[in-house]
Design a protein around this motif. Structure first.
Motif, PDB file in Angstrom:
ATOM      1  N   ARG A  95      83.802  80.274  -8.885  1.00  0.00           N
ATOM      2  CA  ARG A  95      83.509  78.931  -9.396  1.00  0.00           C
ATOM      3  C   ARG A  95      82.171  78.907 -10.125  1.00  0.00           C
ATOM      4  O   ARG A  95      82.040  78.295 -11.196  1.00  0.00           O
ATOM      5  N   PHE A  96      81.147  79.557  -9.554  1.00  0.00           N
ATOM      6  CA  PHE A  96      79.846  79.595 -10.216  1.00  0.00           C
ATOM      7  C   PHE A  96      79.945  80.367 -11.534  1.00  0.00           C
ATOM      8  O   PHE A  96      79.262  80.044 -12.499  1.00  0.00           O
ATOM      9  N   ALA A  97      80.791  81.402 -11.568  1.00  0.00           N
ATOM     10  CA  ALA A  97      80.992  82.143 -12.817  1.00  0.00           C
ATOM     11  C   ALA A  97      81.651  81.254 -13.864  1.00  0.00           C
ATOM     12  O   ALA A  97      81.267  81.253 -15.037  1.00  0.00           O
ATOM     13  N   ALA A  98      82.638  80.495 -13.462  1.00  0.00           N
ATOM     14  CA  ALA A  98      83.397  79.674 -14.407  1.00  0.00           C
ATOM     15  C   ALA A  98      82.605  78.471 -14.903  1.00  0.00           C
ATOM     16  O   ALA A  98      82.598  78.169 -16.098  1.00  0.00           O
ATOM     17  N   ASP A  99      81.913  77.773 -13.986  1.00  0.00           N
ATOM     18  CA  ASP A  99      81.308  76.485 -14.318  1.00  0.00           C
ATOM     19  C   ASP A  99      79.789  76.460 -14.221  1.00  0.00           C
ATOM     20  O   ASP A  99      79.176  75.426 -14.453  1.00  0.00           O
ATOM     21  N   GLY A 100      79.168  77.594 -13.864  1.00  0.00           N
ATOM     22  CA  GLY A 100      77.724  77.616 -13.701  1.00  0.00           C
ATOM     23  C   GLY A 100      77.327  77.406 -12.257  1.00  0.00           C
ATOM     24  O   GLY A 100      78.104  76.894 -11.450  1.00  0.00           O
ATOM     25  N   VAL A 101      76.089  77.789 -11.927  1.00  0.00           N
ATOM     26  CA  VAL A 101      75.661  77.750 -10.534  1.00  0.00           C
ATOM     27  C   VAL A 101      75.382  76.335 -10.031  1.00  0.00           C
ATOM     28  O   VAL A 101      75.076  76.149  -8.855  1.00  0.00           O
ATOM     29  N   ALA A 102      75.486  75.332 -10.915  1.00  0.00           N
ATOM     30  CA  ALA A 102      75.333  73.944 -10.485  1.00  0.00           C
ATOM     31  C   ALA A 102      76.677  73.308 -10.121  1.00  0.00           C
ATOM     32  O   ALA A 102      76.732  72.116  -9.823  1.00  0.00           O
ATOM     33  N   ALA A 103      77.750  74.088 -10.117  1.00  0.00           N
ATOM     34  CA  ALA A 103      79.072  73.556  -9.768  1.00  0.00           C
ATOM     35  C   ALA A 103      79.015  72.900  -8.390  1.00  0.00           C
ATOM     36  O   ALA A 103      78.372  73.416  -7.475  1.00  0.00           O
ATOM     37  N   PRO A 104      79.678  71.751  -8.217  1.00  0.00           N
ATOM     38  CA  PRO A 104      79.607  71.023  -6.943  1.00  0.00           C
ATOM     39  C   PRO A 104      80.148  71.834  -5.775  1.00  0.00           C
ATOM     40  O   PRO A 104      81.137  72.567  -5.907  1.00  0.00           O
ATOM     41  N   LEU A 105      79.509  71.688  -4.628  1.00  0.00           N
ATOM     42  CA  LEU A 105      79.988  72.374  -3.431  1.00  0.00           C
ATOM     43  C   LEU A 105      81.389  71.916  -3.051  1.00  0.00           C
ATOM     44  O   LEU A 105      82.186  72.697  -2.521  1.00  0.00           O
ATOM     45  N   ARG A 106      81.707  70.648  -3.325  1.00  0.00           N
ATOM     46  CA  ARG A 106      83.046  70.159  -2.976  1.00  0.00           C
ATOM     47  C   ARG A 106      84.120  70.889  -3.780  1.00  0.00           C
ATOM     48  O   ARG A 106      85.243  71.070  -3.305  1.00  0.00           O
ATOM     49  N   THR A 107      83.775  71.315  -5.012  1.00  0.00           N
ATOM     50  CA  THR A 107      84.727  72.079  -5.811  1.00  0.00           C
ATOM     51  C   THR A 107      84.909  73.474  -5.224  1.00  0.00           C
ATOM     52  O   THR A 107      86.032  73.985  -5.144  1.00  0.00           O
ATOM     53  N   VAL A 108      83.807  74.094  -4.821  1.00  0.00           N
ATOM     54  CA  VAL A 108      83.893  75.400  -4.154  1.00  0.00           C
ATOM     55  C   VAL A 108      84.716  75.272  -2.878  1.00  0.00           C
ATOM     56  O   VAL A 108      85.563  76.124  -2.582  1.00  0.00           O
ATOM     57  N   ALA A 109      84.476  74.196  -2.133  1.00  0.00           N
ATOM     58  CA  ALA A 109      85.202  73.983  -0.880  1.00  0.00           C
ATOM     59  C   ALA A 109      86.704  73.843  -1.140  1.00  0.00           C
ATOM     60  O   ALA A 109      87.529  74.427  -0.425  1.00  0.00           O
ATOM     61  N   ALA A 110      87.050  73.083  -2.186  1.00  0.00           N
ATOM     62  CA  ALA A 110      88.465  72.914  -2.520  1.00  0.00           C
ATOM     63  C   ALA A 110      89.093  74.249  -2.916  1.00  0.00           C
ATOM     64  O   ALA A 110      90.220  74.561  -2.522  1.00  0.00           O
ATOM     65  N   ASP A 111      88.371  75.061  -3.681  1.00  0.00           N
ATOM     66  CA  ASP A 111      88.880  76.375  -4.078  1.00  0.00           C
ATOM     67  C   ASP A 111      89.121  77.257  -2.863  1.00  0.00           C
ATOM     68  O   ASP A 111      90.069  78.056  -2.833  1.00  0.00           O
TER      69      ASP A 111
END
Length: 220
Positions: A24-40
């Motif tokens: 996720r950080f690779a795709a959207d940058g290291v500011a990507a929301p934690l909730r998005t990482v959690a969903a992934d």
């Protein structure tokens, strides 16, 4: 993308979070929301905080994972006698490193202390695997091993960052493997030429530089 902890053949929650975060950080940058990482990862944001403490804690864990992948896959090329066979093996598998490479590029884009720490980690590892290469007889000794390792590391990372195929907000990880393959095919030949057949035909410039810095003629 490297080894991960598993129980009964399945990734642990911590390993799933780490895997998802790197992508996720690779795709959207290291500011990507934690909730998005959690969903992934199929977990809650609270579980991420439970395992890693904070966003910075998660990013530090991602940094450590990426350094481990680099260490496992670079050292056999120059150290331990792996040589050209090991290098070709790594190039054949380069598409599998797309999320890791993408993560490194995003960390460099973001800058700041954590990016500096990541680069320092790559440099430290480079010092070691170049030392192993010296011991194996495939790398020449250096007057300043750390300075050489830093120059090589910064050149490699800077070249990747300069060629980043997506300067926009989203990096398509499905397209990145093909780009990595094309990029490698374009640079490996010239790099090997520079490393094995030096650009300069004599060492007069180096000798003059060393003498100007030390006041002594360099040893040959």
């Amino acid at each position: 993308m490297g080894s991960a902890q598993a129980v009964g053949g399945e990734l642990t929650a911590r390993a799933r979070i780490l895997h998802a975060a790197v992508r996720r950080f690779a795709a959207d940058g290291v500011a990507a929301p934690l909730r998005t990482v959690a969903a992934d990862a199929g977990v809650s944001a609270a579980l991420i905080l439970h395992h890693f403490g904070s966003r910075d804690g998660l990013r530090e864990a991602c940094d450590a994972h990426v350094l481990t992948v680099a260490r496992e896959n670079k050292a056999p090329v120059l150290g331990g006698g792996g040589g050209a066979g090991a290098m070709l093996t790594q190039l054949a598998q380069i598409e599998g490193y797309a999320p890791v490479v993408g993560y490194v590029l995003r960390r460099l884009q973001a800058g700041g202390p954590l990016a500096t720490q990541l680069v320092d980690g790559f440099v430290s590892d480079a010092v070691e695997y170049l030392r192993q290469g010296e011991a194996a007889g495939v790398v020449r000794p250096s007057r300043n091993p750390e300075a050489r390792a830093r120059v090589l590391t910064e050149q490699a990372l800077g070249a990747l960052l300069l060629q980043l195929p997506a300067q926009q907000e989203h990096l398509d990880l499905d397209e990145l493997p093909g780009w990595l393959r094309a990029y490698s095919e374009r640079i490996v030949g010239p790099l090997l030429e520079v490393y094995t057949e030096p650009l300069l035909t004599d060492r007069s410039l180096l000798d003059s530089y060393v003498e100007s810095r030390t006041g002594q003629a360099p040893e040959r």
